[in-house]
Design a protein around this motif. Sequence first.
Motif, PDB file in Angstrom:
ATOM      1  N   MET A   1      44.243  44.052  28.527  1.00 36.37           N
ATOM      2  CA  MET A   1      44.280  43.631  29.929  1.00 36.37           C
ATOM      3  C   MET A   1      43.025  44.113  30.650  1.00 36.37           C
ATOM      4  SD  MET A   1      46.959  44.661  32.968  1.00 36.37           S
ATOM      5  CE  MET A   1      48.376  44.073  32.067  1.00 36.37           C
ATOM      6  N   ARG A   2      42.445  43.255  31.461  1.00 39.20           N
ATOM      7  CA  ARG A   2      41.287  43.604  32.275  1.00 39.20           C
ATOM      8  C   ARG A   2      41.752  43.806  33.717  1.00 39.20           C
ATOM      9  NH1 ARG A   2      36.107  42.139  30.589  1.00 39.20           N
ATOM     10  NH2 ARG A   2      35.547  41.526  32.707  1.00 39.20           N
ATOM     11  N   ILE A   3      41.367  44.933  34.304  1.00 45.60           N
ATOM     12  CA  ILE A   3      41.709  45.163  35.701  1.00 45.60           C
ATOM     13  C   ILE A   3      40.450  45.470  36.501  1.00 45.60           C
ATOM     14  CG2 ILE A   3      43.977  46.054  35.030  1.00 45.60           C
ATOM     15  CD1 ILE A   3      43.023  48.835  35.852  1.00 45.60           C
ATOM     16  N   SER A   4      40.494  45.118  37.770  1.00 39.42           N
ATOM     17  CA  SER A   4      39.417  45.464  38.695  1.00 39.42           C
ATOM     18  C   SER A   4      39.966  46.422  39.733  1.00 39.42           C
ATOM     19  CB  SER A   4      38.873  44.215  39.389  1.00 39.42           C
ATOM     20  OG  SER A   4      38.176  43.381  38.483  1.00 39.42           O
ATOM     21  N   VAL A   5      39.247  47.507  39.968  1.00 39.65           N
ATOM     22  CA  VAL A   5      39.637  48.487  40.988  1.00 39.65           C
ATOM     23  C   VAL A   5      38.587  48.453  42.089  1.00 39.65           C
ATOM     24  CG1 VAL A   5      40.136  50.899  41.496  1.00 39.65           C
ATOM     25  CG2 VAL A   5      40.767  49.935  39.262  1.00 39.65           C
ATOM     26  N   ILE A   6      39.024  48.071  43.276  1.00 44.79           N
ATOM     27  CA  ILE A   6      38.125  47.995  44.426  1.00 44.79           C
ATOM     28  C   ILE A   6      38.324  49.258  45.260  1.00 44.79           C
ATOM     29  CG2 ILE A   6      37.464  46.671  46.462  1.00 44.79           C
ATOM     30  CD1 ILE A   6      38.740  44.225  45.129  1.00 44.79           C
ATOM     31  N   GLY A   7      37.305  50.087  45.301  1.00 47.88           N
ATOM     32  CA  GLY A   7      37.397  51.378  45.967  1.00 47.88           C
ATOM     33  C   GLY A   7      37.594  52.465  44.930  1.00 47.88           C
ATOM     34  N   LEU A   8      36.535  53.230  44.654  1.00 48.22           N
ATOM     35  CA  LEU A   8      36.549  54.176  43.534  1.00 48.22           C
ATOM     36  C   LEU A   8      36.639  55.618  44.006  1.00 48.22           C
ATOM     37  CD1 LEU A   8      33.840  52.342  41.406  1.00 48.22           C
ATOM     38  CD2 LEU A   8      36.336  52.214  41.196  1.00 48.22           C
TER      39      LEU A   8
ATOM     40  N   HIS B   1      40.104  47.454  29.696  1.00 48.72           N
ATOM     41  CA  HIS B   1      38.803  47.362  30.358  1.00 48.72           C
ATOM     42  C   HIS B   1      39.000  47.483  31.875  1.00 48.72           C
ATOM     43  CE1 HIS B   1      34.499  46.389  30.245  1.00 48.72           C
ATOM     44  NE2 HIS B   1      34.704  45.714  31.369  1.00 48.72           N
ATOM     45  N   ILE B   2      38.223  48.390  32.489  1.00 46.13           N
ATOM     46  CA  ILE B   2      38.340  48.620  33.930  1.00 46.13           C
ATOM     47  C   ILE B   2      37.010  48.310  34.605  1.00 46.13           C
ATOM     48  CG2 ILE B   2      38.858  50.278  35.755  1.00 46.13           C
ATOM     49  CD1 ILE B   2      40.508  51.851  33.739  1.00 46.13           C
ATOM     50  N   ILE B   3      37.039  47.362  35.519  1.00 47.11           N
ATOM     51  CA  ILE B   3      35.866  46.977  36.298  1.00 47.11           C
ATOM     52  C   ILE B   3      35.924  47.710  37.639  1.00 47.11           C
ATOM     53  CG2 ILE B   3      34.637  45.057  37.390  1.00 47.11           C
ATOM     54  CD1 ILE B   3      36.192  43.223  35.365  1.00 47.11           C
TER      55      ILE B   3
ATOM     56  N   GLU C   1      29.586  57.205  35.759  1.00 49.45           N
ATOM     57  CA  GLU C   1      29.143  58.431  35.075  1.00 49.45           C
ATOM     58  C   GLU C   1      30.332  59.273  34.606  1.00 49.45           C
ATOM     59  OE1 GLU C   1      27.289  62.676  36.507  1.00 49.45           O
ATOM     60  OE2 GLU C   1      26.482  60.869  37.464  1.00 49.45           O
ATOM     61  N   LEU C   2      31.383  59.329  35.432  1.00 53.77           N
ATOM     62  CA  LEU C   2      32.561  60.132  35.105  1.00 53.77           C
ATOM     63  C   LEU C   2      33.501  59.433  34.127  1.00 53.77           C
ATOM     64  CD1 LEU C   2      33.413  61.486  38.685  1.00 53.77           C
ATOM     65  CD2 LEU C   2      32.430  62.781  36.778  1.00 53.77           C
ATOM     66  N   GLY C   3      33.190  58.187  33.786  1.00 52.79           N
ATOM     67  CA  GLY C   3      34.033  57.445  32.856  1.00 52.79           C
ATOM     68  C   GLY C   3      35.310  56.922  33.468  1.00 52.79           C
ATOM     69  N   ILE C   4      35.341  56.834  34.801  1.00 51.30           N
ATOM     70  CA  ILE C   4      36.528  56.308  35.478  1.00 51.30           C
ATOM     71  C   ILE C   4      36.635  54.807  35.248  1.00 51.30           C
ATOM     72  CG2 ILE C   4      37.575  55.916  37.754  1.00 51.30           C
ATOM     73  CD1 ILE C   4      36.372  58.580  38.639  1.00 51.30           C
ATOM     74  N   VAL C   5      35.480  54.131  35.206  1.00 51.20           N
ATOM     75  CA  VAL C   5      35.448  52.686  34.974  1.00 51.20           C
ATOM     76  C   VAL C   5      34.504  52.374  33.815  1.00 51.20           C
ATOM     77  CG1 VAL C   5      35.995  52.145  37.373  1.00 51.20           C
ATOM     78  CG2 VAL C   5      33.595  52.351  36.673  1.00 51.20           C
ATOM     79  N   ASP C   6      34.622  51.162  33.291  1.00 50.08           N
ATOM     80  CA  ASP C   6      33.781  50.746  32.164  1.00 50.08           C
ATOM     81  C   ASP C   6      32.514  50.028  32.616  1.00 50.08           C
ATOM     82  OD1 ASP C   6      35.565  51.556  29.960  1.00 50.08           O
ATOM     83  OD2 ASP C   6      36.897  50.043  30.800  1.00 50.08           O
ATOM     84  N   GLU C   7      32.588  49.403  33.772  1.00 52.62           N
ATOM     85  CA  GLU C   7      31.425  48.704  34.309  1.00 52.62           C
ATOM     86  C   GLU C   7      31.546  48.588  35.819  1.00 52.62           C
ATOM     87  OE1 GLU C   7      31.266  44.274  34.340  1.00 52.62           O
ATOM     88  OE2 GLU C   7      32.807  44.399  32.771  1.00 52.62           O
ATOM     89  N   ILE C   8      30.420  48.337  36.452  1.00 49.02           N
ATOM     90  CA  ILE C   8      30.382  48.116  37.898  1.00 49.02           C
ATOM     91  C   ILE C   8      30.018  46.668  38.155  1.00 49.02           C
ATOM     92  CG2 ILE C   8      29.224  48.720  40.052  1.00 49.02           C
ATOM     93  CD1 ILE C   8      31.069  50.895  38.995  1.00 49.02           C
ATOM     94  N   SER C   9      30.690  46.072  39.130  1.00 44.99           N
ATOM     95  CA  SER C   9      30.455  44.650  39.405  1.00 44.99           C
ATOM     96  C   SER C   9      30.456  44.405  40.908  1.00 44.99           C
ATOM     97  CB  SER C   9      31.546  43.816  38.730  1.00 44.99           C
ATOM     98  OG  SER C   9      31.396  42.440  39.030  1.00 44.99           O
ATOM     99  N   SER C  10      29.965  43.231  41.266  1.00 48.15           N
ATOM    100  CA  SER C  10      30.083  42.780  42.656  1.00 48.15           C
ATOM    101  C   SER C  10      31.522  42.321  42.892  1.00 48.15           C
ATOM    102  CB  SER C  10      29.122  41.623  42.922  1.00 48.15           C
ATOM    103  OG  SER C  10      29.482  40.500  42.126  1.00 48.15           O
ATOM    104  N   LEU C  11      31.898  42.128  44.147  1.00 48.88           N
ATOM    105  CA  LEU C  11      33.270  41.759  44.479  1.00 48.88           C
ATOM    106  C   LEU C  11      33.672  40.425  43.842  1.00 48.88           C
ATOM    107  CD1 LEU C  11      35.886  42.304  46.055  1.00 48.88           C
ATOM    108  CD2 LEU C  11      34.854  41.096  47.993  1.00 48.88           C
ATOM    109  N   ASP C  12      32.930  39.380  44.140  1.00 49.51           N
ATOM    110  CA  ASP C  12      33.322  38.051  43.664  1.00 49.51           C
ATOM    111  C   ASP C  12      33.344  37.960  42.147  1.00 49.51           C
ATOM    112  OD1 ASP C  12      33.568  37.259  46.270  1.00 49.51           O
ATOM    113  OD2 ASP C  12      31.611  36.282  46.382  1.00 49.51           O
ATOM    114  N   SER C  13      32.331  38.516  41.514  1.00 50.27           N
ATOM    115  CA  SER C  13      32.272  38.476  40.055  1.00 50.27           C
ATOM    116  C   SER C  13      33.355  39.354  39.436  1.00 50.27           C
ATOM    117  CB  SER C  13      30.890  38.942  39.575  1.00 50.27           C
ATOM    118  OG  SER C  13      30.839  38.996  38.167  1.00 50.27           O
ATOM    119  N   GLY C  14      33.596  40.502  40.038  1.00 52.43           N
ATOM    120  CA  GLY C  14      34.543  41.464  39.486  1.00 52.43           C
ATOM    121  C   GLY C  14      35.981  41.000  39.502  1.00 52.43           C
TER     122      GLY C  14
END
Length: 300
Positions: free
Chosen positions: A1-8, A27-29, A43-56
């Motif tokens: 499952m792929r999830i996006s977290v807005i606000g880290l 996978h965590i965006i 850097e802390l490994g909280i997420v796997d990648e950083i993305s823009s809002l629309d793409s993420g």
Amino acid sequence: MRISVIGLGLIGGSIAKDLRREAFCNHIIGIDSSEDNANKALELGIVDEISSLDSGVSNCDLVIIAIPVNHTLAILPRILDNIKDTTTVTDMGSTKQTIVETVKNHKRRANYVPAHPMSGTENSGPEAAEEGLFKNRIAIICDHKESSVQHIALVEKMFQYLGMSIAYMSSAEQDLSTAFVSHLPHAASYALANAVQSKENQEIIFDLASGGFRSAVRLAKSSPQMWAPIFTENKTYVLEALDVYIKHLKSFRDDIAKEDATDMYRSISNANKIREVLDNKNPLLIKDEQKIIKLYTRKI
């Protein structure tokens, strides 16, 4: 499952940590308006990648919004515009009525599950994120009949992986209840901190400060970027809670001024009953979705 977290920050980062540990997703965006926060979370490994809002949000199974409520109001319609028809969207905001109202007529309203995990600390930012923050706490899901069954099920599963019990409430009940048990304590803590800091001899006062004072003002360290919008969005119920609080505070003051030991003793003894309320948590752990929990009512 792929999830996006807005606000880290604290909430989003802590959710991401626990969901990764529990293998809820593979996978965590990460999405954050602060480049520093985004880089730190990566850097802390909280997420796997950083993305823009629309793409993420465009190619994931679950979107978790964990940002100040005023920003959620602004971007939630845009998120629903850009997701797949199968994607679930949920927000972790402390207020709900205004947010729900914003998207009530959106074509993907059923994809959205308004929620509020009742947990947190006074700290903020990716470095404040901690594992186990939500364990044995309550998560509120609001207006569940307005969301599709499959999206409710996914959010329920997420909270279960976080170790939370789930309560079902209307947005209005949620906002009223949290006004008393969350928003009022923060307002009182801010006021106490400002009262003490306004004294000319505050340095001496702080030198004498012990555990009781530090506990009472702990919430005053909470972020103004997070809490000012909460007070604004939940204005009606926060004012109601403050009026009740001020009424009881004034009554206590009057007892002291009158040197009325009997009424003072009665007031303190009645306040002591809170121990029984807090020790008996079972009434709050309601899992029957046909019931509505009421932590407080206007009869207070």
